[in-house]
Design an enzyme around this catalytic site. Sequence first.
Site, PDB file in Angstrom:
ATOM      1  N   TYR A   1       9.702  21.352 141.305  1.00 61.64           N
ATOM      2  CA  TYR A   1      10.105  21.677 142.675  1.00 61.64           C
ATOM      3  C   TYR A   1       9.074  21.229 143.709  1.00 61.64           C
ATOM      4  O   TYR A   1       8.984  21.792 144.788  1.00 61.64           O
ATOM      5  CB  TYR A   1      10.392  23.187 142.811  1.00 61.64           C
ATOM      6  N   ARG A   2       8.269  20.240 143.328  1.00 62.27           N
ATOM      7  CA  ARG A   2       7.253  19.654 144.207  1.00 62.27           C
ATOM      8  C   ARG A   2       6.181  20.654 144.639  1.00 62.27           C
ATOM      9  O   ARG A   2       5.523  20.483 145.663  1.00 62.27           O
ATOM     10  CB  ARG A   2       7.890  18.972 145.432  1.00 62.27           C
ATOM     11  N   LEU A   3       5.992  21.699 143.825  1.00 63.77           N
ATOM     12  CA  LEU A   3       4.942  22.682 144.098  1.00 63.77           C
ATOM     13  C   LEU A   3       3.685  22.280 143.328  1.00 63.77           C
ATOM     14  O   LEU A   3       3.194  22.984 142.451  1.00 63.77           O
ATOM     15  CB  LEU A   3       5.417  24.087 143.699  1.00 63.77           C
TER      16      LEU A   3
END
Length: 197
Positions: free
Chosen positions: A175-177
């Site tokens: 989730y692009r975290l």
Amino acid sequence: MTDLYAEALITFRDLLDEAKSVGDPEPTAMSLATADAAGRPSVRTVLLKDFDDRGFVFYTNLNSRKGRQLAANPHAALLFLWKTLRYQVQAKIEGSVQAVSAEEADAYFASRPRASQLGAWASLQSETLDARSTLETRLADLEREHAGREVSRPPHWSGYRVVPDLIEFWYGAPYRLHDRHRYELIDGEWRKRLLYP
């Protein structure tokens, strides 16, 4: 060498070793960004040939575009992308650039395959080439000229060392975290902080 700088270099070595162990096709490949005196940037891929607490080393033709840019503006950024690690890992290094010693360059040049040594003489790197056959003819001429003897390092071929003042590790996450760990040399002291993804 400070503890934080040593930690950053150990982290880099561990990641590079891990990339090699999992079969990354070119684990020492790195994007090298330079800029000319006016600040116009360019980037290309080169190979890391050595690193230690003095910096990160690559070799090139000094008359190439990157060589001319580094002569005018001795700063560079490096980026490693290891797609084979976890959710992908990047290592970014920024810093000033210094020439390696003649002894270092000679030793590395002597370790290269003979065809690569001759290629360093044959290629007028970054200059216009009218036809591939011209390069092949230059190479054939050099092979005859050096038949039966060692190939010396060309005076226009050497190495550069990027002396880091910033090292950042980017660890991909769902989730692009992503996780980002930055080491920076500020006022002569290495510091570490996390960054938002």
